[in-house]
Design a protein around this motif. Structure first.
Motif, short mmCIF file in Angstrom:
data_model
loop_
_atom_site.label_atom_id
_atom_site.label_comp_id
_atom_site.label_asym_id
_atom_site.label_seq_id
_atom_site.Cartn_x
_atom_site.Cartn_y
_atom_site.Cartn_z
N GLY A 104 0.70 -1.36 0.06
CA GLY A 104 -0.08 -0.01 -0.05
C GLY A 104 0.89 1.24 0.05
N GLY A 105 2.22 1.21 -0.15
CA GLY A 105 3.10 2.14 -0.09
C GLY A 105 3.57 2.59 0.92
N ALA A 106 3.46 1.98 2.48
CA ALA A 106 3.91 2.28 3.46
C ALA A 106 5.67 2.40 3.60
CB ALA A 106 3.61 1.52 4.51
N ASP A 107 6.31 3.25 4.23
CA ASP A 107 7.67 3.12 4.31
C ASP A 107 8.12 2.05 5.22
OD1 ASP A 107 10.24 4.23 5.90
OD2 ASP A 107 10.35 5.09 3.73
N VAL A 108 9.34 1.56 4.75
CA VAL A 108 9.75 0.39 5.35
C VAL A 108 10.15 0.74 6.87
CG1 VAL A 108 12.09 0.50 4.54
CG2 VAL A 108 11.47 -1.90 5.01
N ARG A 109 10.70 1.85 6.96
CA ARG A 109 11.17 2.01 8.33
C ARG A 109 9.91 2.22 9.42
NH1 ARG A 109 16.28 2.65 9.13
NH2 ARG A 109 17.79 2.84 7.54
N VAL A 110 8.69 2.49 8.63
CA VAL A 110 7.66 2.71 9.49
C VAL A 110 7.14 1.43 9.87
CG1 VAL A 110 5.36 3.40 9.74
CG2 VAL A 110 7.02 5.09 8.52
N VAL A 111 7.20 0.55 8.77
CA VAL A 111 6.80 -0.92 9.04
C VAL A 111 7.68 -1.75 10.16
CG1 VAL A 111 6.61 -3.15 7.93
CG2 VAL A 111 5.75 -1.22 6.74
N GLN A 112 9.14 -1.15 9.99
CA GLN A 112 9.96 -1.76 11.01
C GLN A 112 9.52 -1.42 12.49
OE1 GLN A 112 13.89 0.13 10.88
NE2 GLN A 112 14.41 -0.85 12.76
N GLU A 113 9.18 -0.34 12.65
CA GLU A 113 9.00 0.33 14.19
C GLU A 113 7.55 -0.34 14.33
OE1 GLU A 113 10.29 2.12 16.02
OE2 GLU A 113 11.91 2.48 14.74
N LEU A 114 6.38 -0.52 13.61
CA LEU A 114 5.17 -1.16 13.93
C LEU A 114 5.33 -2.63 14.16
CD1 LEU A 114 2.99 0.10 11.15
CD2 LEU A 114 2.98 0.69 13.46
N LEU A 115 6.53 -3.41 13.30
CA LEU A 115 6.79 -4.76 13.78
C LEU A 115 7.70 -4.90 15.02
CD1 LEU A 115 6.99 -6.22 10.12
CD2 LEU A 115 5.36 -6.72 11.55
N GLY A 116 8.37 -3.84 15.39
CA GLY A 116 9.21 -4.11 16.54
C GLY A 116 10.55 -4.66 16.23
N HIS A 117 10.92 -4.40 14.88
CA HIS A 117 12.43 -5.17 14.56
C HIS A 117 13.42 -4.11 15.05
CE1 HIS A 117 10.39 -7.40 11.06
NE2 HIS A 117 10.42 -8.00 12.22
N SER A 170 16.59 -4.10 13.80
CA SER A 170 17.13 -3.45 12.65
C SER A 170 16.14 -3.56 11.37
CB SER A 170 18.28 -4.47 12.25
OG SER A 170 18.88 -4.33 11.04
N VAL A 171 16.23 -2.60 10.31
CA VAL A 171 15.63 -2.48 9.40
C VAL A 171 15.77 -3.66 8.11
CG1 VAL A 171 17.09 -1.00 7.98
CG2 VAL A 171 14.79 -0.90 7.61
N THR A 172 16.91 -4.36 8.36
CA THR A 172 17.45 -5.45 7.57
C THR A 172 16.44 -6.55 7.66
OG1 THR A 172 19.70 -4.95 7.67
CG2 THR A 172 19.23 -7.01 7.01
N THR A 173 15.82 -6.67 8.92
CA THR A 173 15.03 -7.83 9.15
C THR A 173 13.86 -7.46 8.31
OG1 THR A 173 15.92 -8.35 11.30
CG2 THR A 173 13.77 -9.25 10.85
N THR A 174 13.28 -6.31 8.45
CA THR A 174 11.84 -5.85 7.74
C THR A 174 12.16 -5.95 6.28
OG1 THR A 174 11.85 -4.24 9.81
CG2 THR A 174 10.33 -3.98 7.87
N GLN A 175 13.44 -5.74 5.56
CA GLN A 175 13.43 -5.69 4.20
C GLN A 175 13.22 -6.98 3.71
OE1 GLN A 175 17.47 -3.82 4.27
NE2 GLN A 175 16.69 -1.88 3.81
N VAL A 176 13.28 -8.03 4.30
CA VAL A 176 12.81 -9.16 3.71
C VAL A 176 11.50 -9.26 2.87
CG1 VAL A 176 12.08 -10.46 5.72
CG2 VAL A 176 12.98 -11.66 3.92
N TYR A 177 10.71 -8.53 3.51
CA TYR A 177 9.27 -8.24 3.08
C TYR A 177 9.14 -7.47 1.86
CZ TYR A 177 7.91 -9.91 7.76
OH TYR A 177 7.65 -10.30 8.78
N THR A 178 10.04 -6.61 1.55
CA THR A 178 10.09 -5.97 0.08
C THR A 178 10.50 -6.87 -0.93
OG1 THR A 178 12.49 -5.46 0.43
CG2 THR A 178 10.86 -3.88 1.54
N LEU A 179 11.11 -8.15 -0.49
CA LEU A 179 11.48 -9.19 -1.47
C LEU A 179 10.06 -9.71 -2.06
CD1 LEU A 179 14.72 -10.64 -0.05
CD2 LEU A 179 14.29 -8.87 -1.87
N VAL A 180 9.39 -9.97 -0.83
CA VAL A 180 7.83 -10.74 -1.25
C VAL A 180 7.34 -9.68 -2.23
CG1 VAL A 180 5.59 -11.23 -0.30
CG2 VAL A 180 7.75 -11.52 1.12
N THR A 181 7.16 -8.38 -2.00
CA THR A 181 6.33 -7.51 -2.79
C THR A 181 6.76 -7.45 -4.19
OG1 THR A 181 7.35 -5.43 -1.99
CG2 THR A 181 5.65 -6.07 -0.86
#
Length: 308
Positions: free
Chosen positions: A266-279, A281-292
């Motif tokens: 939906g266009g959310a910034d990866v660092r915002v998603v990082q905070e929401l997930l409680g990661h 490191s942003v590196t952990t969150t970036q795996v979701y960008t591979l999915v998209t």
């Protein structure tokens, strides 16, 4: 005395495992298979004894295991099988060094390959909605609880342990937010969407009072009035997915993955998603960008007239 071949040295090591170490028959057989393949590899490279083996030879063996050998009828091995084979090879070389067969253990520094990164499994939005709609009914306290639990998991991407650890005071209706306690005790405040707010309020008014038996701060209660367990919460999702007609395996983490993937789609910034997930490191969150990205590739490949 004639020089021992690799086959001789393998036999001595297997005897050592059987007699001196008392290894189980299945364990010895597993070592025999692994070292048999290693022996074939060394012979094919014209290596007659362990004193000729180098660290690079051992590393190249792992590469060959992953690649396989169609001429020899040897299929490629998975990373887990390669790691197991390396344990056999390292034990063999360690034994040879301890026995004085070789001057040094050349396999000591060799490490197994890193397992391939597995992309998180997420569900399409329509399947998530189908699960939520199948979670429970307004006619039973546990149905209200189940709907509130699953709505919360998807609405804020909470881990299952974070959700069942919630107390009533952690939920703020006015702020439309919930305080989650993540790994290492780190707290974060996450917004909660309208449907989840409505489901939790319905549960608090009409469901939880029927379940509570004593002074219990937990938000989600079991049938005995205590805090809902992780296993029971997991079963809530499994049952809802079955009622929704999904024939795929789902887990509470599936909703967390879906939460992150749908936000990024939906266009959310990866660092915002990082905070929401409680990661951490942003590196952990970036795996979701591979999915998209993979999703975009699939859409492109099927929809574009010149994709192939």
């Amino acid at each position: 005395m004639p020089t021992e071949t690799v086959a001789d040295q393998v036999t001595r090591y297997l005897d050592h495992l059987t007699v001196e170490r008392g290894a189980a028959t299945n364990t010895v057989n597993s070592y025999r298979r692994d070292l048999g393949r290693y022996e074939q590899y060394l012979v094919a490279r014209s290596i007659g004894g362990l004193d000729e083996v180098t660290t690079d030879d051992v590393r190249e063996f792992l590469v060959e295991l992953r690649r396989g050998d169609s001429d020899a009828g040897l299929a490629p091995l998975a990373d887990s099988s390669i790691a197991r084979t390396l344990v056999s090879v390292r034990g063999f070389h360690k034994f040879a060094a301890a026995e004085g067969v070789v001057a040094a253990d050349v396999a000591h520094e060799v490490r197994p390959p890193r397992p391939a990164r597995r992309l998180p499994k997420s569900l399409p939005i329509d399947e998530v909605l189908a699960i939520l709609e199948s979670a429970g009914t307004d006619e039973h306290p546990r149905g209200l609880r189940d709907r509130a639990l699953l709505e919360l998991l998807y609405s804020c991407g909470a881990r299952i342990t974070e959700a069942i650890s919630l107390d009533i005071d952690d939920f703020d209706t006015d702020a439309r937010a919930v305080r989650l306690r993540g790994k290492g005790g780190k707290e974060r405040v996450v917004p909660v969407g309208g449907p989840a707010i409505a489901a939790i309020e319905a549960y608090l008014v009409r469901g939880r009072p029927a379940l509570v038996r004593r002074a219990e701060p937990a938000l989600f209660l079991n049938a005995r009035g205590g805090r809902l367990s992780r296993q029971s919460a997991w079963q809530v999702l499994v049952d809802a997915a079955r009622r929704a007609g999904l024939d795929k395996a789902v887990s509470p983490h599936t909703l967390r993955h879906s939460f992150a993937t749908h936000l990024l789609d939906g266009g959310a910034d990866v660092r915002v998603v990082q905070e929401l997930l409680g990661h951490a490191s942003v590196t952990t969150t970036q795996v979701y960008t591979l999915v998209t990205v993979n999703t975009m590739r699939e859409v492109y490949a099927t929809a574009h007239p010149r994709a192939r």
